[in-house]
Write a protein that holds these residues in place. Structure first.
Motif, PDB file in Angstrom:
ATOM      1  N   MET A  38      -6.309  -2.010  -7.439  1.00  0.00           N
ATOM      2  CA  MET A  38      -6.234  -1.388  -6.130  1.00  0.00           C
ATOM      3  C   MET A  38      -4.789  -1.379  -5.631  1.00  0.00           C
ATOM      4  O   MET A  38      -4.247  -2.435  -5.299  1.00  0.00           O
ATOM      5  N   PRO A  39      -4.172  -0.195  -5.613  1.00  0.00           N
ATOM      6  CA  PRO A  39      -2.840  -0.114  -5.030  1.00  0.00           C
ATOM      7  C   PRO A  39      -2.919  -0.324  -3.515  1.00  0.00           C
ATOM      8  O   PRO A  39      -3.629   0.399  -2.818  1.00  0.00           O
ATOM      9  N   ALA A  40      -2.194  -1.319  -3.025  1.00  0.00           N
ATOM     10  CA  ALA A  40      -2.207  -1.659  -1.596  1.00  0.00           C
ATOM     11  C   ALA A  40      -0.816  -2.098  -1.155  1.00  0.00           C
ATOM     12  O   ALA A  40      -0.663  -2.943  -0.280  1.00  0.00           O
ATOM     13  N   ARG A  44       4.098   4.892   6.088  1.00  0.00           N
ATOM     14  CA  ARG A  44       5.080   5.577   6.953  1.00  0.00           C
ATOM     15  C   ARG A  44       4.466   6.698   7.773  1.00  0.00           C
ATOM     16  O   ARG A  44       4.745   6.847   8.961  1.00  0.00           O
ATOM     17  N   ARG A  45       3.616   7.520   7.159  1.00  0.00           N
ATOM     18  CA  ARG A  45       3.037   8.659   7.891  1.00  0.00           C
ATOM     19  C   ARG A  45       2.098   8.214   8.999  1.00  0.00           C
ATOM     20  O   ARG A  45       1.876   8.914   9.965  1.00  0.00           O
ATOM     21  N   MET A  46       1.536   7.034   8.866  1.00  0.00           N
ATOM     22  CA  MET A  46       0.664   6.503   9.916  1.00  0.00           C
ATOM     23  C   MET A  46       1.487   6.086  11.126  1.00  0.00           C
ATOM     24  O   MET A  46       1.051   6.228  12.273  1.00  0.00           O
ATOM     25  N   ASP A  74      -7.623   3.520  -4.117  1.00  0.00           N
ATOM     26  CA  ASP A  74      -6.680   3.284  -3.026  1.00  0.00           C
ATOM     27  C   ASP A  74      -7.253   2.340  -1.977  1.00  0.00           C
ATOM     28  O   ASP A  74      -8.374   2.554  -1.489  1.00  0.00           O
ATOM     29  N   ALA A  75      -6.455   1.364  -1.572  1.00  0.00           N
ATOM     30  CA  ALA A  75      -6.863   0.487  -0.469  1.00  0.00           C
ATOM     31  C   ALA A  75      -7.141   1.316   0.783  1.00  0.00           C
ATOM     32  O   ALA A  75      -7.981   0.945   1.606  1.00  0.00           O
ATOM     33  N   ALA A  76      -6.464   2.449   0.913  1.00  0.00           N
ATOM     34  CA  ALA A  76      -6.555   3.275   2.118  1.00  0.00           C
ATOM     35  C   ALA A  76      -7.776   4.211   2.116  1.00  0.00           C
ATOM     36  O   ALA A  76      -7.860   5.120   2.942  1.00  0.00           O
ATOM     37  N   ARG A  77      -8.723   3.997   1.182  1.00  0.00           N
ATOM     38  CA  ARG A  77      -9.970   4.784   1.166  1.00  0.00           C
ATOM     39  C   ARG A  77     -11.168   3.870   1.377  1.00  0.00           C
ATOM     40  O   ARG A  77     -11.940   3.600   0.442  1.00  0.00           O
TER      41      ARG A  77
HETATM   42  N1  CTP Z   1       0.690   2.291  -2.569  1.00  0.00           N
HETATM   43  C1  CTP Z   1       1.102   1.242  -3.401  1.00  0.00           C
HETATM   44  N2  CTP Z   1       2.428   1.109  -3.742  1.00  0.00           N
HETATM   45  C2  CTP Z   1       3.351   1.960  -3.271  1.00  0.00           C
HETATM   46  C3  CTP Z   1       2.940   3.042  -2.437  1.00  0.00           C
HETATM   47  C4  CTP Z   1       1.607   3.172  -2.098  1.00  0.00           C
HETATM   48  O1  CTP Z   1       0.289   0.438  -3.840  1.00  0.00           O
HETATM   49  N3  CTP Z   1       4.637   1.789  -3.601  1.00  0.00           N
HETATM   50  C5  CTP Z   1      -0.725   2.387  -2.195  1.00  0.00           C
HETATM   51  C6  CTP Z   1      -0.969   2.441  -0.699  1.00  0.00           C
HETATM   52  O2  CTP Z   1      -1.002   1.114  -0.158  1.00  0.00           O
HETATM   53  C7  CTP Z   1      -2.291   3.173  -0.598  1.00  0.00           C
HETATM   54  C8  CTP Z   1      -2.310   4.078  -1.832  1.00  0.00           C
HETATM   55  O3  CTP Z   1      -1.265   3.611  -2.689  1.00  0.00           O
HETATM   56  O4  CTP Z   1      -3.398   2.311  -0.644  1.00  0.00           O
HETATM   57  C9  CTP Z   1      -2.117   5.539  -1.475  1.00  0.00           C
HETATM   58  O5  CTP Z   1      -0.805   5.764  -0.998  1.00  0.00           O
HETATM   59  P1  CTP Z   1      -0.426   6.412   0.407  1.00  0.00           P
HETATM   60  O6  CTP Z   1      -1.620   6.949   1.079  1.00  0.00           O
HETATM   61  O7  CTP Z   1       0.757   7.290   0.196  1.00  0.00           O
HETATM   62  O8  CTP Z   1       0.009   5.101   1.273  1.00  0.00           O
HETATM   63  P2  CTP Z   1       1.453   4.722   1.812  1.00  0.00           P
HETATM   64  O9  CTP Z   1       2.472   4.931   0.748  1.00  0.00           O
HETATM   65  O10 CTP Z   1       1.323   3.360   2.386  1.00  0.00           O
HETATM   66  O11 CTP Z   1       1.656   5.759   3.020  1.00  0.00           O
HETATM   67  P3  CTP Z   1       2.940   6.703   3.280  1.00  0.00           P
HETATM   68  O12 CTP Z   1       3.112   7.531   2.041  1.00  0.00           O
HETATM   69  O13 CTP Z   1       2.577   7.494   4.500  1.00  0.00           O
HETATM   70  O14 CTP Z   1       4.107   5.760   3.524  1.00  0.00           O
END
Ligand code: CTP
Ligand code: MG
Length: 220
Positions: A1-3, A8-10, A99-102
């Motif tokens: 699980m990528p977390a 940033r977009r949030m 994705d952790a974000a789902r």
């Molecule tokens: N993720 C990760 N490692 C990174 C970038 C992202 O593990 N270097 C994870 C995020 O935590 C998320 C998933 O990949 O669960 C999907 O990425 P995204 O929605 O892009 O999350 P963020 O990168 O956190 O958001 P943003 O791009 O808006 O900064």
């Protein structure tokens, strides 16, 4: 699980995976759904080296979860987790990347993915595109209408044999390929993962409005 993302977009003051929905962190919702599924044994979570929130989650104490260091992009976080998994597991074991974000993924969609992807050699959850699709130039002027037949939004989980996914992802990154999901690394390596239709409620929380939508889906 990528977390390991920063969210940033949030634009919140903490990474979005730690925002609360009905009194529970987003990442706890996601992990609870995965770990209550009968086909999922353990979860490896990739966390940012700057993460100071994980120890306070309800999941931190769960011994079915191991954590690894995240990487610069999502794909590097996933590769780190696959590397850790490869130490202790067979290369033919199945792995799901999610994705952790789902947090709204449905157990029955995970089941359908596991069933269909394992019969096919790998697959991903997604939904068909319903809107009319356009391609523009850099000024936003429409160049063409893109045929939406057989066009899909690719979600997660994405399920593949551990060894193949690890090697394809590593090779694709070494070749400088932009890898935005696991399937693209597998496609680059010559595989044809199966698209498995799931619920459109499996959104990736990306912007503030998504949090409200997730809150709604998680109240159903
Ligand atoms: N993720 C990760 N490692 C990174 C970038 C992202 O593990 N270097 C994870 C995020 O935590 C998320 C998933 O990949 O669960 C999907 O990425 P995204 O929605 O892009 O999350 P963020 O990168 O956190 O958001 P943003 O791009 O808006 O900064
Ligand atoms: Mg990101």
């Amino acid at each position: 699980m990528p977390a390991a993302g920063a969210g940033r977009r949030m634009g919140a003051d903490i990474p979005k995976q730690y925002l609360q929905i009905h009194g529970k962190a987003v990442i706890d919702w996601t992990l609870e759904t995965l770990l209550s599924h009968e086909d999922i044994e353990t979860v490896t979570v990739a966390l940012s080296s700057q993460d100071e929130y994980w120890p306070d989650t309800q999941s931190a104490a769960d011994h079915r979860i191991q954590t690894v260091a995240g990487g610069r992009e999502r794909c590097h976080s996933v590769l780190n987790a696959l590397e850790a998994l490869s130490q202790e597991n067979d290369e033919n074991d199945w792995v799901l990347v999610h994705d952790a974000a789902r947090p709204c993924v449905r157990p029955e969609d995970i089941s359908r993915l596991v069933q269909q992807a394992s019969a096919h050699g790998g697959g991903v959850l997604g939904v068909p595109v319903h809107d009319t699709m356009k391609r523009t130039d850099t000024q936003g002027r429409i160049l063409e209408t893109v045929e939406r037949d057989r066009l899909w939004h690719a979600f997660t989980p994405q399920m593949f044999p551990l060894g193949k996914l690890h090697d394809s992802l590593q090779a694709a990154l070494a070749a400088g390929i932009a890898v935005t999901d696991e399937a693209s690394a597998m496609e680059w390596a010559g595989c044809q993962p199966l698209m498995v239709e799931g619920a459109s409620s499996n959104i990736k929380i990306t912007r503030p409005a998504d949090l409200l939508l997730a809150e709604f889906y998680l109240s159903l």
